[in-house]
Design a protein around this motif. Structure first.
Motif, mmCIF file in Angstrom:
data_model
loop_
_atom_site.group_PDB
_atom_site.id
_atom_site.type_symbol
_atom_site.label_atom_id
_atom_site.label_comp_id
_atom_site.label_asym_id
_atom_site.label_seq_id
_atom_site.Cartn_x
_atom_site.Cartn_y
_atom_site.Cartn_z
ATOM 1 N N SER A 131 0.805 -1.282 0.070
ATOM 2 C CA SER A 131 -0.058 0.036 -0.098
ATOM 3 C C SER A 131 0.866 1.426 -0.171
ATOM 4 N N LEU A 132 1.904 1.293 0.711
ATOM 5 C CA LEU A 132 2.949 2.337 0.795
ATOM 6 C C LEU A 132 3.235 2.779 -0.700
ATOM 7 N N LEU A 133 3.656 1.747 -1.791
ATOM 8 C CA LEU A 133 3.994 2.036 -2.956
ATOM 9 C C LEU A 133 2.849 2.597 -3.926
ATOM 10 N N LYS A 134 1.787 1.943 -3.421
ATOM 11 C CA LYS A 134 0.287 2.559 -4.502
ATOM 12 C C LYS A 134 0.252 4.171 -4.112
ATOM 13 N N ARG A 135 -0.004 4.414 -2.600
ATOM 14 C CA ARG A 135 -0.118 5.707 -1.898
ATOM 15 C C ARG A 135 0.895 6.625 -2.829
ATOM 16 N N THR A 136 1.994 6.355 -2.825
ATOM 17 C CA THR A 136 3.117 7.318 -3.471
ATOM 18 C C THR A 136 3.326 7.185 -4.841
ATOM 19 N N GLY A 137 2.456 6.396 -5.706
ATOM 20 C CA GLY A 137 2.678 6.586 -7.149
ATOM 21 C C GLY A 137 3.673 5.601 -7.676
ATOM 22 N N VAL A 138 4.217 4.743 -6.978
ATOM 23 C CA VAL A 138 5.610 4.015 -7.507
ATOM 24 C C VAL A 138 4.862 3.044 -8.537
ATOM 25 N N GLN A 139 5.598 3.066 -9.704
ATOM 26 C CA GLN A 139 5.329 2.087 -10.793
ATOM 27 C C GLN A 139 6.159 0.855 -11.068
ATOM 28 N N CYS A 140 7.504 1.031 -10.778
ATOM 29 C CA CYS A 140 8.601 0.041 -10.939
ATOM 30 C C CYS A 140 9.275 0.140 -9.723
ATOM 31 N N MET A 141 10.071 -0.895 -9.615
ATOM 32 C CA MET A 141 10.983 -0.971 -8.306
ATOM 33 C C MET A 141 12.138 -1.948 -8.729
ATOM 34 N N VAL A 142 13.186 -1.750 -7.925
ATOM 35 C CA VAL A 142 14.135 -2.767 -7.843
ATOM 36 C C VAL A 142 14.635 -2.884 -6.396
ATOM 37 N N ASN A 143 14.985 -4.164 -5.916
ATOM 38 C CA ASN A 143 15.341 -4.297 -4.490
ATOM 39 C C ASN A 143 16.553 -5.349 -4.416
ATOM 40 N N VAL A 144 17.500 -5.030 -3.667
ATOM 41 C CA VAL A 144 18.746 -6.227 -3.454
ATOM 42 C C VAL A 144 18.713 -6.226 -1.883
ATOM 43 N N ILE A 145 19.374 -7.242 -1.710
ATOM 44 C CA ILE A 145 19.736 -8.016 0.102
ATOM 45 C C ILE A 145 20.911 -7.092 0.338
ATOM 46 N N ILE A 146 20.738 -6.825 1.477
ATOM 47 C CA ILE A 146 21.558 -6.182 2.511
ATOM 48 C C ILE A 146 22.055 -7.459 3.511
ATOM 49 N N ALA A 147 23.090 -8.046 2.948
ATOM 50 C CA ALA A 147 23.554 -9.196 3.806
ATOM 51 C C ALA A 147 23.856 -8.861 5.203
ATOM 52 N N GLY A 148 23.940 -10.029 6.004
ATOM 53 C CA GLY A 148 24.123 -9.887 7.505
ATOM 54 C C GLY A 148 25.034 -11.180 7.984
ATOM 55 N N ARG A 149 25.543 -10.986 9.192
ATOM 56 C CA ARG A 149 26.371 -12.299 9.490
ATOM 57 C C ARG A 149 25.578 -13.395 9.725
ATOM 58 N N ASP A 150 24.354 -13.474 10.051
ATOM 59 C CA ASP A 150 23.708 -14.598 10.504
ATOM 60 C C ASP A 150 22.602 -14.631 9.671
ATOM 61 N N ALA A 151 21.990 -13.624 9.226
ATOM 62 C CA ALA A 151 20.680 -13.232 8.483
ATOM 63 C C ALA A 151 20.785 -11.850 7.705
ATOM 64 N N PRO A 152 20.228 -11.821 6.590
ATOM 65 C CA PRO A 152 20.155 -10.671 6.186
ATOM 66 C C PRO A 152 19.570 -9.449 6.910
ATOM 67 N N PHE A 153 20.441 -8.433 6.808
ATOM 68 C CA PHE A 153 19.829 -7.011 7.574
ATOM 69 C C PHE A 153 18.639 -6.723 7.152
ATOM 70 N N GLY A 154 18.567 -6.709 5.791
ATOM 71 C CA GLY A 154 17.264 -6.130 5.187
ATOM 72 C C GLY A 154 17.492 -6.163 3.416
#
Length: 378
Positions: free
Chosen positions: A116-139
């Motif tokens: 819903s955040l992307l819909k409300r702000t008019g986002v029509q395309c996106m790219v996301n990449v992993i931020i790695a972490g020591r035991d699990a991804p940070f985000g």
């Protein structure tokens, strides 16, 4: 389509942004500053002024992502808005796929729903990449566009490079915090050991000073002092084995009275509920027990066959006080002395004073009786 010079300028810009952000990532000690600088670097290098950049921090316990940092977002988004971490969200999908997720047109996306955040702000395309972490991804590090097909493969590679620098910075900060925590713990340990050693030496000095010298030989003095010092050592050993945390009262009793139960355990009976004592309380009780047991073996119930000792304790749950008692039975007649030595002063004055409690020492026809009441807290 950009010409060769435009491509070269673009490459130079991205190299510069990576270098400048790398310097920040490996020098700053503020994670929020690092994440914000990463978002600014991405916005500048992607050359889409209207793009929206954000860092999503994964919160496994909440099963969501928090918008930890970002640029070009309305007020109230960064630090407050969340996105689900399930497979229906782009960020959740990225965690499972363990690679970049590119949606060139969200209106045609079938792999996941548009938050819903992307819909409300008019986002029509996106790219996301992993931020790695020591035991699990940070985000997830994400770039969002306001029109379809805003990002190409070079953009994805650049965002991955930034995300890797973010991950390295987070790991650097984690190690720094671990070192600082270790240093703090070591300082506390040294201070605590110094404090305990100071108290222990003061107690040893008090024992030495209070051992009577009038009318006793050097050998008697030595044996008395060594005996009392041995009681301290036994109590101290218990605390060492417990890593200087609280120790069981029953363990203190068992260790100090073990030598007097060698012939028959029936001579000394022990009974009381599970109770844990702070280190100082354990030391003082150990001294009192040693004094009582030594006296009983020389002059009291343990000095003749058939004599017994009853050791009991109970806890006042409302006030947290312990009432500890020692009662000798079937021993020789108790001889009252007008002069009180260190043993009596230890039992009647020193121990209760040090423990913030009270004590009573009585000699009657049944045998010597001692009661010590003190708090379970230092």
């Amino acid at each position: 389509m950009p010409d060769d010079q435009s491509k070269l300028d673009r490459l130079r810009l991205r190299r510069t942004e990576l270098a400048e952000f790398g310097s920040c990532a490996f020098s700053s000690i503020d994670l929020d500053d690092i994440l914000l600088e990463a978002c600014k670097a991405a916005l500048k290098a992607l050359e889409h002024k209207e793009a929206k950049i954000k860092v999503l921090e994964h919160r496994p316990d909440m099963n969501d992502f928090l918008v930890r940092s970002g640029v070009n977002w309305p007020e109230g988004v960064v630090g407050q808005e969340t996105i689900g971490a399930d497979l229906d969200s782009p960020a959740g999908y990225a965690l499972v796929s363990e690679g970049p997720v590119v949606s060139r047109d969200l209106s045609k996306e079938t792999r996941f729903r548009t938050p819903s955040l992307l819909k409300r702000t008019g986002v029509q395309c996106m790219v996301n990449v992993i931020i790695a972490g020591r035991d699990a991804p940070f985000g997830v590090f994400e770039a969002d566009g306001l029109s379809p097909n805003m990002f190409d493969e070079e953009d994805v590679d650049f965002l991955r490079s930034l995300a890797n620098l973010i991950a390295a910075a987070i790991e650097r900060m984690r190690l720094r915090e671990a070192r600082e925590r270790y240093a703090r713990e070591q300082r506390i340990l040294v201070e605590e050991l110094g404090h305990r050693a100071k108290n222990l030496f003061a107690l040893v000095q008090a024992v030495a000073n209070q051992v009577g010298t009038d009318g006793v030989t050097a050998e008697d003095f030595k044996q008395t002092f060594i005996g009392r010092l041995g009681a301290l050592m036994k109590a101290e050993n218990l605390m060492f084995e417990a890593d200087y945390s609280d120790v069981k009262l029953s363990d203190v009793v068992e260790v100090l009275l073990l030598p007097y139960q060698a012939d028959s355990e029936e001579r000394v009976s022990v009974d009381g509920p599970p109770v844990f004592l702070p280190s100082r309380s354990a030391r003082m009780l150990g001294l009192a027990l040693h004094e009582l047991a030594t006296n009983a073996s020389k002059h009291g119930a343990l000095s003749k066959p058939g004599g017994t000792v009853e050791v009991r304790w109970k806890v006042d749950d409302e006030q947290g006080h312990i009432t500890f008692s020692w009662a000798e039975r079937d021993g020789p007649p108790v001889k009252k002395s007008e002069r009180k030595g260190f043993g009596s002063r230890l039992l009647e004055q020193i121990c209760p004073t040090e423990l913030g409690g009270r004590a009573e020492l009585n000699s009657n026809i049944k045998g010597l009786e001692y009661t010590l009441t003190f708090s379970t807290h230092e």
